[in-house]
Design an enzyme around this catalytic site. Structure first.
Site, short mmCIF file in Angstrom:
data_model
loop_
_atom_site.label_atom_id
_atom_site.label_comp_id
_atom_site.label_asym_id
_atom_site.label_seq_id
_atom_site.Cartn_x
_atom_site.Cartn_y
_atom_site.Cartn_z
CB SER A 39 30.66 18.39 -38.02
OG SER A 39 30.96 18.92 -39.30
CG ASN A 126 35.40 29.72 -42.05
OD1 ASN A 126 35.36 28.50 -41.89
ND2 ASN A 126 36.46 30.45 -41.76
CB THR A 171 -2.81 33.41 -6.98
OG1 THR A 171 -3.39 33.59 -5.68
CG2 THR A 171 -3.65 34.13 -8.02
CE LYS A 299 0.87 5.26 -10.65
NZ LYS A 299 0.98 6.46 -9.89
CG ASN A 301 1.58 6.63 -14.12
OD1 ASN A 301 0.86 6.95 -13.18
ND2 ASN A 301 2.41 5.60 -14.08
CD GLU A 306 4.81 11.97 -15.27
OE1 GLU A 306 5.59 11.74 -14.35
OE2 GLU A 306 3.98 11.15 -15.68
N1 ARG Z 1 32.13 21.83 -40.24
C1 ARG Z 1 32.48 23.19 -39.99
C2 ARG Z 1 31.47 23.83 -39.04
O1 ARG Z 1 30.45 23.30 -38.87
C3 ARG Z 1 32.51 23.96 -41.25
C4 ARG Z 1 33.43 25.12 -41.22
C5 ARG Z 1 34.84 24.65 -41.14
N2 ARG Z 1 35.74 25.74 -41.32
C6 ARG Z 1 37.03 25.67 -41.05
N3 ARG Z 1 37.72 26.73 -41.26
N4 ARG Z 1 37.58 24.59 -40.58
O2 ARG Z 1 31.73 24.85 -38.47
#
Ligand code: ARG
Length: 475
Positions: A39, A126, A171, A299, A301, A306
């Site tokens: 990520s 976490n 309306t 034109k 626009n 939009e």
């Molecule tokens: N990249 C993870 C997220 O965005 C971080 C937490 C990952 N935790 C785990 N127990 N694998 O949620």
């Protein structure tokens, strides 16, 4: 090979040394899994908050005697350098580190050695990711609230400048009653005010420190959670560690606030597209916010409007994606939740861009007073006012409504307006009518007659302008 992987190769780091959890597993991850799980490409924008959070955590660890003062100093120094490296674009984001938390921790350990290995004491990714996201969101909301205020300001300025123009109100998209242009403009300021309040209210639930929730159960170490919250300026602590790591309500609320703001902007966009059309011609959108056509030379626009309208769909999508992702997740943390940031960042970028664009367009929009005035006689905008005039002459409203309905038909057949009907005709319809009736007719007179707070007339416009002047001064 990706740039990141290349960087890793140059550093001569093997992948199994790279991941902090690698010792549990018997073999390296499939490359496809590595790419799938990462990520970092999304959450790297959290780096500042990850570092600030880590420094606060390390400070607390040292204050509680869980690491030595010198180790804290090294951690702080190392993290500060990493932050500078990232800002200068000199940091190699290696997606094999999974996410920003592991990337920074790995870099810290590489930089300062053993002290770096103590940073993650009493912490899990976490609670860390929830912390980072909350810290980021607090700032983001402050920015969005500012952006909303800039747009409100633009509406208020236009209401002050062009607001006394009498225009038809609609309306069902049918001409209804006359309103002042300023009243119309300030209707949008009201919507945005609720958006502002909604973001501010959502922020109260963002402003809670989850650190110390650990993986899900807290920690047996004597962590001083209050202290970390204090350093980071949080208003309170999460009360329950399971909820602390599995709660993403604050993200859902944020996305809802973005979606609703987007809907308001979309309605403004739709209105202005319509009002700027040749058919209406009530407003002119500045050329700076229009595009031409590749084929039709004439034109002009309103593409920006939009797009504001179109991007609202994205914002709804962000909210739906998050709600659907969360539905049915067992407690506590699940990796599904990693998908939250994609939605949250995307919505934040979208709404910020839309707010900025909308403000610029509003600032440069010109109402065509002549064109609006020229068409004011159409549509019997004063019909309701005439019925109310009759109520003033002790005619029950239902009867007044019918009398005026008939007069409208009559005027329509004669190709005239209500004010164009001779007094004798009006008196034939109702013998209570007197000569003064003409003061109640025509759009301009109707607007003058609006009597109560919140109505679409001059006096009310002045009151609203005073209110907004005051409002927008407040932080
Ligand atoms: N990249 C993870 C997220 O965005 C971080 C937490 C990952 N935790 C785990 N127990 N694998 O949620």
């Amino acid at each position: 090979m990706t740039v990141a992987a290349e960087g890793l190769r140059r550093r001569g780091t093997k992948m199994n040394e790279q991941k902090s959890w690698q010792s549990r597993l018997t073999q390296d991850q499939d490359e496809r899994a590595v790419a799938f799980v990462e990520s970092l490409s999304v959450d790297r924008r959290l780096y500042k908050y990850d570092i600030v959070g880590s420094i606060a955590h390390a400070q607390m660890l040292s204050e509680e005697g869980l690491i030595r003062r010198e180790e804290f100093r090294q951690i702080k120094q190392g993290l500060t350098e990493i932050s500078e490296q990232i800002e200068a674009g000199r940091f190699v984001f290696d997606t094999r580190c999974e996410d920003i938390h592991m990337a920074i921790e790995a870099a810290l350990i590489e930089k300062i050695g053993p002290a770096g290995q103590k940073l993650h004491t009493g912490r899990s990714r976490n609670d860390q990711v929830s912390l980072d996201l909350r810290l980021w969101m607090r700032d983001c909301i402050a920015t969005l609230i500012e952006r909303i205020m800039v747009l409100q300001e633009a509406l208020v300025q236009q209401a002050a400048k062009q607001g006394r123009i009498v225009m038809p109100g609609y309306t069902h998209l049918q001409r209804a009653q006359p309103v002042l242009a300023g009243h119309y403009l300030l209707a949008f300021a009201e919507m945005l005010q609720r958006d502002r309040q909604r973001f501010a209210d959502a922020c109260r639930r963002v402003d809670v420190c989850p650190l110390g929730s650990g993986a899900l159960a807290g920690s047996s170490l004597p962590l001083n959670r209050q202290r970390v919250a204090e350093i980071l300026g949080f208003a309170s602590l999460t009360r329950n560690s399971i909820d602390g790591v599995s709660d993403r309500d604050f993200c859902a609320e944020f996305l809802f606030a973005c979606a609703l703001t987007g809907m308001h902007l979309s309605r403004l966009a739709e209105d202005w597209i319509l009002l700027a059309s040749q058919e209406f011609g009530f407003v002119a959108i500045d050329d700076a916010y229009c595009t031409g056509s590749s084929m039709m030379p004439q034109k002009r626009n309103p593409d920006m409007l939009e797009l504001i309208r179109g991007k609202c769909g994205q914002l709804y999508g962000n909210l739906m994606a998050l709600l659907t992702m969360l539905k049915g997740l067992p407690l506590a943390y699940n990796r599904d939740m990693q998908e939250d940031k994609k939605q949250v960042f995307d919505a934040a970028d979208t709404i910020e861009a839309c707010l900025e664009m909308a403000a610029a367009i509003v600032q440069h929009t010109v109402f065509d007073a002549e064109r609006i005035a020229a068409g004011l006689d159409a549509g019997f905008l004063d019909a309701t006012a005439l019925a109310e005039y009759l109520v003033g002459k002790a005619i029950p409203f239902r009867q007044a409504h019918q009398i005026v309905g008939r007069l409208v038909r009559q005027a329509e057949a004669a190709g005239t307006t209500l004010a164009g009907l001779p007094l004798a005709e009006l008196q034939k319809a109702c013998d209570k009518v007197e000569g003064g009736v003409y003061d109640a007719l025509t759009a301009a007179n109707v607007v003058r007659g609006y009597a109560i707070p919140g109505a679409a007339g001059e006096k009310q416009l002045e009151e609203q302008l005073a209110f907004w002047k005051d409002q927008l001064q407040q932080p």
